[in-house]
Design a protein around this motif. Structure first.
Motif, mmCIF file in Angstrom:
data_model
loop_
_atom_site.group_PDB
_atom_site.id
_atom_site.type_symbol
_atom_site.label_atom_id
_atom_site.label_comp_id
_atom_site.label_asym_id
_atom_site.label_seq_id
_atom_site.Cartn_x
_atom_site.Cartn_y
_atom_site.Cartn_z
ATOM 1 N N UNK A 160 -30.437 4.015 19.677
ATOM 2 C CA UNK A 160 -29.485 3.069 20.229
ATOM 3 C C UNK A 160 -28.171 3.133 19.470
ATOM 4 N N UNK A 161 -27.061 3.119 20.201
ATOM 5 C CA UNK A 161 -25.742 3.121 19.580
ATOM 6 C C UNK A 161 -25.518 1.878 18.726
ATOM 7 N N UNK A 162 -26.214 0.799 19.033
ATOM 8 C CA UNK A 162 -25.995 -0.480 18.354
ATOM 9 C C UNK A 162 -26.296 -0.379 16.867
ATOM 10 N N UNK A 163 -27.281 0.455 16.512
ATOM 11 C CA UNK A 163 -27.769 0.482 15.135
ATOM 12 C C UNK A 163 -27.271 1.675 14.326
ATOM 13 N N UNK A 164 -26.265 2.395 14.810
ATOM 14 C CA UNK A 164 -25.854 3.604 14.096
ATOM 15 C C UNK A 164 -25.313 3.315 12.701
ATOM 16 N N UNK A 165 -24.766 2.118 12.461
ATOM 17 C CA UNK A 165 -24.264 1.803 11.128
ATOM 18 C C UNK A 165 -25.395 1.709 10.106
ATOM 19 N N UNK A 166 -26.613 1.472 10.590
ATOM 20 C CA UNK A 166 -27.783 1.485 9.703
ATOM 21 C C UNK A 166 -27.914 2.848 9.035
ATOM 22 N N UNK A 167 -27.698 3.905 9.803
ATOM 23 C CA UNK A 167 -27.763 5.269 9.267
ATOM 24 C C UNK A 167 -26.697 5.459 8.195
ATOM 25 N N UNK A 168 -25.467 5.043 8.488
ATOM 26 C CA UNK A 168 -24.361 5.206 7.539
ATOM 27 C C UNK A 168 -24.658 4.522 6.211
ATOM 28 N N UNK A 169 -25.227 3.321 6.266
ATOM 29 C CA UNK A 169 -25.520 2.558 5.050
ATOM 30 C C UNK A 169 -26.553 3.280 4.189
ATOM 31 N N UNK A 170 -27.599 3.811 4.828
ATOM 32 C CA UNK A 170 -28.648 4.494 4.067
ATOM 33 C C UNK A 170 -28.160 5.839 3.527
ATOM 34 N N UNK A 171 -27.337 6.540 4.292
ATOM 35 C CA UNK A 171 -26.766 7.802 3.820
ATOM 36 C C UNK A 171 -25.886 7.552 2.598
ATOM 37 N N UNK A 172 -25.095 6.498 2.636
ATOM 38 C CA UNK A 172 -24.219 6.158 1.512
ATOM 39 C C UNK A 172 -25.029 5.895 0.246
ATOM 40 N N UNK A 173 -26.116 5.153 0.383
ATOM 41 C CA UNK A 173 -26.982 4.856 -0.762
ATOM 42 C C UNK A 173 -27.650 6.128 -1.287
ATOM 43 N N UNK A 174 -28.110 6.983 -0.370
ATOM 44 C CA UNK A 174 -28.776 8.229 -0.760
ATOM 45 C C UNK A 174 -27.807 9.149 -1.495
ATOM 46 N N UNK A 175 -26.581 9.218 -1.045
ATOM 47 C CA UNK A 175 -25.576 10.044 -1.710
ATOM 48 C C UNK A 175 -25.401 9.646 -3.178
ATOM 49 N N UNK A 176 -25.356 8.351 -3.437
ATOM 50 C CA UNK A 176 -25.170 7.870 -4.810
ATOM 51 C C UNK A 176 -26.336 8.284 -5.696
ATOM 52 N N UNK A 177 -27.544 8.195 -5.157
ATOM 53 C CA UNK A 177 -28.725 8.532 -5.949
ATOM 54 C C UNK A 177 -28.855 10.044 -6.159
ATOM 55 N N UNK A 178 -28.251 10.833 -5.270
ATOM 56 C CA UNK A 178 -28.297 12.292 -5.393
ATOM 57 C C UNK A 178 -27.032 12.829 -6.067
ATOM 58 N N UNK A 179 -26.448 12.029 -6.917
ATOM 59 C CA UNK A 179 -25.171 12.378 -7.549
ATOM 60 C C UNK A 179 -25.223 13.714 -8.295
ATOM 61 N N UNK A 180 -26.388 14.049 -8.879
ATOM 62 C CA UNK A 180 -26.510 15.291 -9.653
ATOM 63 C C UNK A 180 -27.037 16.467 -8.836
ATOM 64 N N UNK A 181 -27.258 16.254 -7.547
ATOM 65 C CA UNK A 181 -27.710 17.357 -6.691
ATOM 66 C C UNK A 181 -26.573 18.349 -6.495
ATOM 67 N N UNK A 182 -26.922 19.624 -6.396
ATOM 68 C CA UNK A 182 -25.902 20.663 -6.226
ATOM 69 C C UNK A 182 -25.472 20.814 -4.767
ATOM 70 N N UNK A 183 -26.236 20.226 -3.854
ATOM 71 C CA UNK A 183 -25.780 20.195 -2.469
ATOM 72 C C UNK A 183 -25.204 18.815 -2.167
ATOM 73 N N UNK A 184 -24.476 18.714 -1.072
ATOM 74 C CA UNK A 184 -23.861 17.455 -0.675
ATOM 75 C C UNK A 184 -24.292 17.075 0.736
#
Length: 221
Positions: A185-209
């Motif tokens: 559903x288009x209504x919940x797409x911001x849910x994905x953005x929020x979780x991706x943002x959190x995951x990025x922070x935790x993967x700060x030392x990963x060599x991929x982005x």
């Protein structure tokens, strides 16, 4: 089909082995020296390594020790191919982490057979996903960056697994919702953005982005 690293400084022999591996639909990275192999393995974790002992630069014995000393590569099976056939040398290499040994000259059919055996063994015993310097143990649901465990929520874990199973592929937010949350559903797409943002922070030392693809979604590379 497996990813195989082949290290052999005899060009003719390397070409023959690589040709036969590719005929079996394996992906082959072949090089004459172990240093190039280590650089390649910073980005790609192979399923099997085939290595000569007498190499220019870093020697085969030292290469085996380096591979087995790192958490993300320690479980990769290694087949040594060498003209050295002394019993003590073979025993020493097997103790240091090599999984099998072939004395030159050898039958290509036997080498291919040994590779098949190792692949079947590792596929049965391993349930891990690896990309660059990140490894996921699916059985324990643990994630490691450079061998150090990081803590993820259930949803972050599922997002990372999905991305690492499909590196460099672009997925829309709705595809993430459908595959991980179970709805579309288009209504919940911001849910994905929020979780991706959190995951990025935790993967700060990963060599991929985890990269944003404007007007589409996300991918890792």
């Amino acid at each position: 089909m497996a990813k195989i690293v082949l290290i052999e400084d005899d060009n003719a022999l390397r070409d023959i082995i690589a040709f036969n591996l590719k005929k079996k639909s394996h992906t082959v990275f072949d090089t004459e020296n172990a240093n190039d192999a280590l650089i390649y393995m910073e980005e790609v974790i192979p399923d099997v390594i085939i290595a000569d002992l007498m190499l220019p630069g870093l020697k085969g014995e030292d290469f085996v020790k380096i591979v087995k000393s790192k958490a993300k590569t320690a479980s990769i099976p290694i087949i040594i191919i060498s003209a050295k056939d002394g019993e003590d040398k073979v025993v020493e290499l097997l103790k240091s982490g090599a999984d099998d040994y072939l004395t030159k000259p050898f039958s290509i059919k036997i080498l291919l057979s040994k590779i098949d055996v190792l692949l079947k063994r590792t596929q049965k015993s391993s349930n891990r996903i690896a990309y660059s310097n990140v490894e996921i143990d699916m059985d324990s649901r643990k994630v490691f960056v450079d061998g150090v465990e990081i803590s993820l929520t259930h949803t972050e874990f599922e997002l990372l697994v999905f991305l690492m199973k499909h590196p460099k592929m672009v997925f829309t937010r709705n595809q993430f919702l459908s595959n991980i949350w179970g709805y579309d559903s288009e209504i919940y797409t911001r849910t994905v953005d929020a979780h991706i943002s959190s995951l990025r922070k935790k993967l700060n030392n990963a060599k991929f982005k985890i990269k944003s693809v404007p007007k589409v979604g996300y991918k890792i590379e």
